[in-house]
Design a protein around this motif. Structure first.
Motif, mmCIF file in Angstrom:
data_model
loop_
_atom_site.group_PDB
_atom_site.id
_atom_site.type_symbol
_atom_site.label_atom_id
_atom_site.label_comp_id
_atom_site.label_asym_id
_atom_site.label_seq_id
_atom_site.Cartn_x
_atom_site.Cartn_y
_atom_site.Cartn_z
ATOM 1 N N PRO A 163 11.796 114.405 135.128
ATOM 2 C CA PRO A 163 12.463 114.326 136.438
ATOM 3 C C PRO A 163 11.978 113.102 137.222
ATOM 4 C CG PRO A 163 11.706 116.558 136.011
ATOM 5 C CD PRO A 163 11.091 115.697 134.957
ATOM 6 N N THR A 164 12.893 112.454 137.907
ATOM 7 C CA THR A 164 12.556 111.282 138.724
ATOM 8 C C THR A 164 13.127 111.463 140.125
ATOM 9 O OG1 THR A 164 14.543 110.157 137.962
ATOM 10 C CG2 THR A 164 12.503 109.734 136.733
ATOM 11 N N ARG A 165 12.637 110.636 141.034
ATOM 12 C CA ARG A 165 13.118 110.700 142.421
ATOM 13 C C ARG A 165 14.125 109.577 142.669
ATOM 14 N NH1 ARG A 165 11.049 114.391 145.546
ATOM 15 N NH2 ARG A 165 9.157 115.482 144.854
ATOM 16 N N ARG A 166 15.172 109.921 143.358
ATOM 17 C CA ARG A 166 16.245 108.963 143.654
ATOM 18 C C ARG A 166 17.082 109.496 144.827
ATOM 19 N NH1 ARG A 166 18.427 107.572 139.106
ATOM 20 N NH2 ARG A 166 16.956 108.728 137.781
ATOM 21 N N SER A 167 17.948 108.631 145.341
ATOM 22 C CA SER A 167 18.896 109.039 146.383
ATOM 23 C C SER A 167 20.180 109.516 145.716
ATOM 24 C CB SER A 167 19.203 107.869 147.338
ATOM 25 O OG SER A 167 18.045 107.489 148.029
ATOM 26 N N ILE A 168 20.688 110.666 146.175
ATOM 27 C CA ILE A 168 21.906 111.239 145.591
ATOM 28 C C ILE A 168 22.936 111.432 146.706
ATOM 29 C CG2 ILE A 168 22.889 113.179 144.325
ATOM 30 C CD1 ILE A 168 20.157 113.707 143.146
ATOM 31 N N THR A 169 24.137 110.983 146.469
ATOM 32 C CA THR A 169 25.210 111.114 147.454
ATOM 33 C C THR A 169 26.425 111.757 146.798
ATOM 34 O OG1 THR A 169 24.468 109.129 148.612
ATOM 35 C CG2 THR A 169 26.695 109.912 149.100
ATOM 36 N N ASN A 170 26.938 112.819 147.438
ATOM 37 C CA ASN A 170 28.133 113.518 146.957
ATOM 38 C C ASN A 170 29.332 113.018 147.752
ATOM 39 O OD1 ASN A 170 30.026 115.248 145.973
ATOM 40 N ND2 ASN A 170 28.870 117.109 146.365
ATOM 41 N N ILE A 171 30.314 112.464 147.067
ATOM 42 C CA ILE A 171 31.445 111.818 147.730
ATOM 43 C C ILE A 171 32.745 112.511 147.330
ATOM 44 C CG2 ILE A 171 32.762 109.683 147.957
ATOM 45 C CD1 ILE A 171 30.184 108.163 147.488
ATOM 46 N N TYR A 172 33.599 112.791 148.342
ATOM 47 C CA TYR A 172 34.936 113.334 148.091
ATOM 48 C C TYR A 172 35.941 112.195 148.256
ATOM 49 C CZ TYR A 172 39.213 116.024 148.475
ATOM 50 O OH TYR A 172 40.481 116.514 148.270
ATOM 51 N N MET A 208 36.713 115.725 143.857
ATOM 52 C CA MET A 208 35.282 115.751 144.122
ATOM 53 C C MET A 208 34.543 115.139 142.952
ATOM 54 S SD MET A 208 33.129 116.729 146.472
ATOM 55 C CE MET A 208 33.765 118.139 147.346
ATOM 56 N N GLN A 209 33.779 114.097 143.222
ATOM 57 C CA GLN A 209 32.983 113.472 142.182
ATOM 58 C C GLN A 209 31.616 114.126 142.165
ATOM 59 O OE1 GLN A 209 32.881 109.311 142.896
ATOM 60 N NE2 GLN A 209 35.094 109.042 142.821
ATOM 61 N N GLY A 210 31.279 114.750 141.065
ATOM 62 C CA GLY A 210 30.000 115.434 140.994
ATOM 63 C C GLY A 210 30.169 116.848 141.497
ATOM 64 N N GLY A 211 29.955 117.031 142.777
ATOM 65 C CA GLY A 211 30.089 118.353 143.373
ATOM 66 C C GLY A 211 28.740 118.942 143.665
ATOM 67 N N GLY A 212 28.693 119.745 144.680
ATOM 68 C CA GLY A 212 27.429 120.333 145.088
ATOM 69 C C GLY A 212 27.108 121.618 144.389
ATOM 70 N N GLY A 213 27.977 122.079 143.494
ATOM 71 C CA GLY A 213 27.733 123.358 142.842
ATOM 72 C C GLY A 213 26.959 123.193 141.552
ATOM 73 N N MET A 214 26.874 124.222 140.786
ATOM 74 C CA MET A 214 26.120 124.231 139.532
ATOM 75 C C MET A 214 26.957 123.629 138.435
ATOM 76 S SD MET A 214 23.341 124.984 138.105
ATOM 77 C CE MET A 214 22.625 126.093 139.308
ATOM 78 N N PRO A 215 26.491 122.585 137.739
ATOM 79 C CA PRO A 215 27.237 122.041 136.607
ATOM 80 C C PRO A 215 27.440 123.105 135.558
ATOM 81 C CG PRO A 215 25.451 120.582 137.257
ATOM 82 C CD PRO A 215 25.267 121.849 137.985
ATOM 83 N N GLY A 216 28.554 123.020 134.857
ATOM 84 C CA GLY A 216 28.857 124.042 133.874
ATOM 85 C C GLY A 216 28.467 123.641 132.472
ATOM 86 N N ASP A 260 25.697 114.080 142.201
ATOM 87 C CA ASP A 260 26.725 113.046 142.152
ATOM 88 C C ASP A 260 27.306 113.024 140.755
ATOM 89 O OD1 ASP A 260 24.821 111.784 140.618
ATOM 90 O OD2 ASP A 260 24.281 110.291 142.135
ATOM 91 N N ASP A 261 27.857 111.879 140.322
ATOM 92 C CA ASP A 261 28.483 111.818 139.013
ATOM 93 C C ASP A 261 27.485 112.033 137.879
ATOM 94 O OD1 ASP A 261 30.885 111.380 140.176
ATOM 95 O OD2 ASP A 261 30.854 109.203 139.916
ATOM 96 N N ASN A 262 26.214 111.680 138.099
ATOM 97 C CA ASN A 262 25.257 111.673 136.999
ATOM 98 C C ASN A 262 24.064 112.597 137.189
ATOM 99 O OD1 ASN A 262 26.660 109.504 135.573
ATOM 100 N ND2 ASN A 262 25.946 108.200 137.257
ATOM 101 N N THR A 310 29.488 114.868 128.886
ATOM 102 C CA THR A 310 29.432 114.799 130.341
ATOM 103 C C THR A 310 29.671 113.390 130.833
ATOM 104 O OG1 THR A 310 27.889 116.638 130.386
ATOM 105 C CG2 THR A 310 27.975 115.236 132.342
ATOM 106 N N GLU A 311 29.053 112.408 130.150
ATOM 107 C CA GLU A 311 29.238 111.008 130.557
ATOM 108 C C GLU A 311 30.677 110.585 130.411
ATOM 109 O OE1 GLU A 311 27.555 106.549 129.435
ATOM 110 O OE2 GLU A 311 26.712 108.325 128.479
#
Length: 562
Positions: free
Chosen positions: A65-74, A543-551, A504-506, A530-531
């Motif tokens: 795990p690494t630290r980064r900035s994550i942005t969820n964009i609609y 919605m790119q990414g999404g705030g929910g749980m990836p499936g 986000d997307d990744n 996924t990629e």
């Protein structure tokens, strides 16, 4: 650090060691032949199974795990619109007298755009005013019909009815007498009376007491008559002020300018009136008392009846109808002057001065179109699955197809709860306001991106590493392995439950359950899928990414928690 680790091969079976006695072999060769055949068969089966099992194994990716900035964009597409747009139409028909503006002009709310010939409308207003005036008079007459009034000023000599009494039409109800001055009519010699004038002083002598009272000539007859003594006379009327002591029983004579009357006569009251009821009814109230001094027009008593009430109500209805007719006529007259409904820019002028607008059946043509360009707006339809993520005040980035190299900033100003359902899916309109819009123009197609959620310095892992239920595969030597879930995992790994956040997307934020010292693992094939999905497809609703749980995701071999 990423690395690919193949599944370790199982230990190869060891060959048999030589040895054994020949005698033993000779004695037991039939049995040995059978055993060897069985061993060879089993070996072939094991090799086949090993090959099948090896082909089913998948490689997997290990990462920390690494630290980064994550942005969820609609993201969504839409059309740029003016802040407000108004099509100016006429409610009347007629010839356009003035239209003193041009396309591209800035106008202010209330500015005159068109004037229409309103001669007919002006006449309608005048007729409505006349009707209203007559209705007002009729109403006043209806109200006044319930009162019995005196035509003269004077003293209320008598009232012959009381409240609650029933009266009939023509019945006498009161007597009014004006006794402030008494009148004395006498004959004077015609030759002398011809020189008398109105308001000339006269001296009145009361019979019996011979009291002298000052009077005034009120009138002189214009013709001569012959008296019983064959003398030519003229009739002179003299007004005598009454302080209250004079009555119609008193007789008197008079002289004017030294000329004496030819006899005496009784005083008469200056004016008297007997009041009668104009219609049948019931005495509702007495407005004055006997002995009261009243002026002309004063109400003496009030009469009520069903007919009088209906008359008043009908008159009131007619009055109100006339008032509304006048208002309608005045409003229609106002429609002949067309003003700007909003402040903005004229983008279309469809009617010029000198043209005729409207027909007998239609007055709906567009005269001009005004756009309020103080700011621009963009409305998008957001899927019901994403609408709760959109809130007023969120920042938005806009890119127009016609201005691909420019980016504009907007803000969400309205999230409507009035959804539209089509094909089993409901969408809700969301409005974005753009204040600094540069070369953007109404009608341009554009894409908007709204920052739904973001996290700074977030502990994150690839989206594909989280499997359904919120579990992540970690190596057995990871610090978080001590919190392993009770479920089957591949050799060398355990499942741990995590709390996720923004994605986000990744990448997806891990709020709890992992540390930076952990090593996680996920299926390389799932990561590739996924990629491919992230780069080639958009999630439902944009919605790119999404705030929910990836499936997606999973452990080595595509395994998940069991």
């Amino acid at each position: 650090m990423f690395k690919t680790k193949p599944q370790e091969d199982r230990d190869s079976p060891q060959g048999a060691s030589p040895g054994g006695k020949k005698n033993f072999l000779r004695r037991r060769w039939p049995v040995l032949v059978i055993v060897c055949a069985a061993v060879v068969g089993i070996g072939v089966w094991v090799v086949q199974m090993r090959a099948s099992d090896t082909s089913a194994q998948s490689t997997y990716i290990e990462v920390t795990p690494t630290r980064r900035s994550i942005t969820n964009i609609y993201s969504e597409d839409g059309t740029i619109e003016a802040a407000e747009s108004y099509e100016v139409k006429s409610l009347v028909r007629g010839d356009v007298l003035t239209a003193d503006f041009a396309e591209g002009d800035m106008v202010q709310e209330g500015d005159i755009l068109y004037t229409i010939d309103s001669a007919d409308a002006i006449n309608s207003v005048e007729r409505a005013q006349l009707t209203l005036d007559q209705a007002q008079r009729d109403y006043e007459d209806a109200v006044d019909a319930q009162y019995i009034r005196t035509d003269i000023g004077g003293t209320v000599l008598s009232i012959s009815v009381a409240p609650g009494d029933a009266v009939t039409a023509g019945q006498e109800v009161a007597t009014i007498r004006n006794d402030t001055a008494m009148l004395l009519t006498l004959d004077f010699p015609a030759a002398d009376a011809a020189g008398f004038t109105a308001r000339q002083a006269a001296e009145v002598t009361l019979d019996g007491t011979y009291e002298k009272v000052a009077g005034t000539v009120r009138s002189v007859s214009g013709t001569d008559t012959q008296s019983s003594g064959s003398i030519q006379v003229r009739s002179v009327t003299i007004a005598v002020p009454n302080s209250g002591g004079l009555t119609s029983a008193q007789a008197a004579t008079a002289s004017v300018n030294g000329v004496s009357a030819l006899g005496s006569a009784r005083l008469t009251y200056q004016n008297a009136q007997t009041l009668t009821a104009a219609s049948a009814g019931t005495v509702a109230a007495l407005c004055v008392q006997e002995g009261s001094t009243v002026s002309a027009g004063s109400a003496i008593l009030q009469i009520s009846s069903n007919s009088l009430t209906r008359q008043e109500e009908q008159a009131a209805d007619s009055l109100r109808s006339a008032e509304l007719s006048l208002e309608d006529a005045e409003n229609t007259l106002d429609d002949y002057t067309i003003t700007a409904p909003i402040s903005g820019t004229v983008i279309l002028k469809g009617v010029q001065a000198g043209e005729t607008i409207g027909t007998d059946s239609s007055t709906s043509e567009v005269l001009c179109i005004i756009h309020d360009l103080s700011y621009l707006e963009m409305e998008i339809d957001v899927d019901e699955l994403d609408i709760l993520s959109i809130q007023e005040g969120q920042q938005a980035t806009i890119v127009a197809d016609a201005l691909e190299d420019e980016t504009f900033t907007g803000v969400v100003t309205n999230v409507s709860s009035n959804g539209t359902t089509s094909g089993g899916t409901t969408t809700y309109p969301v409005t974005i306001r753009i204040d600094d819009y540069g070369e953007l123009m109404p009608g341009m197609n554009a894409s908007v991106s709204i920052v739904v959620e973001s996290a700074e310095d977030a502990l994150s892992i690839p989206n594909g590493a989280v499997v359904r239920g919120g579990y992540v595969l970690v190596t057995e030597d990871s610090p978080s392995a001590s919190n392993a879930a009770e479920m089957t995992a591949p050799d060398g790994y355990v499942y741990v439950q995590v709390e996720t956040g923004v994605s986000d997307d990744n990448y997806i934020e891990i709020r709890s359950g992992l540390t930076e010292e952990d090593t996680i693992a996920y299926d390389a094939d799932a990561a590739a899928l996924t990629e491919s999905s992230d780069t080639g497809m958009m999630m439902p609703g944009g919605m790119q990414g999404g705030g929910g749980m990836p499936g997606g995701g999973g452990g080595p071999g595509g395994g998940g928690p069991r």
